[in-house]
Design a protein around this motif. Structure first.
Motif, mmCIF file in Angstrom:
data_model
loop_
_atom_site.group_PDB
_atom_site.id
_atom_site.type_symbol
_atom_site.label_atom_id
_atom_site.label_comp_id
_atom_site.label_asym_id
_atom_site.label_seq_id
_atom_site.Cartn_x
_atom_site.Cartn_y
_atom_site.Cartn_z
ATOM 1 N N GLY A 54 6.133 4.704 0.546
ATOM 2 C CA GLY A 54 6.445 4.151 1.752
ATOM 3 C C GLY A 54 7.420 5.138 2.565
ATOM 4 N N GLU A 57 3.657 7.005 6.504
ATOM 5 C CA GLU A 57 2.438 5.877 6.810
ATOM 6 C C GLU A 57 1.059 6.450 6.486
ATOM 7 O OE1 GLU A 57 0.985 3.032 10.674
ATOM 8 O OE2 GLU A 57 2.220 4.712 10.849
ATOM 9 N N SER A 59 -2.684 7.362 7.034
ATOM 10 C CA SER A 59 -3.682 7.599 7.950
ATOM 11 C C SER A 59 -4.868 6.777 7.796
ATOM 12 C CB SER A 59 -4.004 9.195 7.920
ATOM 13 O OG SER A 59 -3.146 10.018 8.346
ATOM 14 N N THR A 62 -4.799 1.929 2.179
ATOM 15 C CA THR A 62 -3.406 0.874 1.914
ATOM 16 C C THR A 62 -2.995 1.325 0.552
ATOM 17 O OG1 THR A 62 -4.941 -0.573 0.700
ATOM 18 C CG2 THR A 62 -4.644 -0.966 3.211
ATOM 19 N N TRP A 71 4.247 0.932 3.223
ATOM 20 C CA TRP A 71 4.982 1.455 4.318
ATOM 21 C C TRP A 71 5.452 0.185 5.081
ATOM 22 C CZ3 TRP A 71 6.532 5.133 7.055
ATOM 23 C CH2 TRP A 71 6.522 5.218 8.494
ATOM 24 N N ARG A 72 6.769 0.189 5.460
ATOM 25 C CA ARG A 72 7.421 -0.967 6.207
ATOM 26 C C ARG A 72 7.645 -0.449 8.062
ATOM 27 N NH1 ARG A 72 12.388 -2.912 3.485
ATOM 28 N NH2 ARG A 72 13.223 -0.860 3.723
ATOM 29 N N GLY A 73 7.227 0.538 8.209
ATOM 30 C CA GLY A 73 7.307 1.002 9.714
ATOM 31 C C GLY A 73 8.637 1.795 9.873
ATOM 32 N N THR A 74 9.366 2.235 8.943
ATOM 33 C CA THR A 74 10.603 2.941 9.123
ATOM 34 C C THR A 74 10.835 4.261 8.300
ATOM 35 O OG1 THR A 74 11.768 1.857 7.259
ATOM 36 C CG2 THR A 74 12.108 0.465 9.329
ATOM 37 N N GLY A 75 10.040 4.219 7.371
ATOM 38 C CA GLY A 75 10.087 5.571 6.675
ATOM 39 C C GLY A 75 11.073 5.606 5.640
#
Length: 223
Positions: A54, A57, A59, A62, A71-75
């Motif tokens: 995570g 993201e 490409s 999954t 991956w939570r959208g924040t890095g």
């Protein structure tokens, strides 16, 4: 050993511009076992750990843990994923103890308890005497042991370790591998990226990589 979730990678790919760094990765990383990823520099081991855990993201495809995307959208990794980074990832202005303790405090552990558990984790890595020293004063091997202590102390369901023994002597390497084995035995997913054939041989499963792909079906060892 308690059963835990599997880290599942399906059709996983990662690109920088048009350049593929990972392609078509299908892999189950099971709880309760140690999995080795091997390959030369640039083969994709570090990228695979980063996407699986995570930090990056995907490409395409999954990476999921217990059915939820890592991956939570924040890095930032989820609290149930701990990393040992090849570049250590320690905070220079903090002491060794504080670098380990902060991982617990971020998970809601009270400061006094976090410091006590940090000292115990450093002692397991035989660097308890370095707790009060700033990390910029430490050698490469000492930095590596502090980074390992920080990952171990949180007892996360997933532990992803990138070259965790590269700076260690054979005796300390054996001690670290025993601690990683203990994490697997309590039911964690443990994945180790390594150039060291002895480290790979100490794991239950072995997957070789080249040019961002898995070369062949991994070796499984009955234990």
């Amino acid at each position: 050993m308690s059963a835990g979730p599997t880290l599942e990678l399906r059709g996983l790919g990662f690109r920088v511009g048009s350049r593929p760094l990972l392609e078509g990765i299908d892999l189950d990383l099971p709880a309760g076992r140690m999995t080795a990823l091997t390959g030369s520099s640039g083969s994709g081991k570090t990228t695979l750990l980063s996407v699986a855990g995570g930090l990056l993201e995907p490409s395409e495809g999954t990476a999921t843990l217990d059915g939820r995307p890592t991956w939570r959208g924040t890095g930032d990794p989820a609290p149930d994923i701990a990393f040992v980074l090849q570049v250590y990832g320690l905070v220079p202005i903090l002491s060794a103890r504080e670098n380990v303790s902060v991982a617990l405090r971020a998970r809601g552990v009270a400061p006094r308890e976090a410091d006590a558990r940090a000292d115990a984790a450093l002692a397991e890595l035989h660097v308890a005497d370095l707790g009060g020293r700033q990390v910029e004063e430490l050698s490469g091997g000492q930095l590596q042991r502090v980074a390992i202590a920080r990952a171990l102390v949180v007892r996360a369901p997933v532990l992803l370790a990138d070259e965790p023994t590269s700076e260690l002597d054979p005796t300390t390497r054996g001690q670290v591998m025993a601690l990683l084995r203990a994490e697997a035995e309590r039911g964690a997913v443990v994945v180790v990226a390594t150039h060291d054939p002895d480290v790979a041989d100490a794991c239950d499963e072995h997957h070789a990589m080249a040019e961002g792909r898995l070369l062949a079906r991994g070796r499984r060892v009955a234990r």
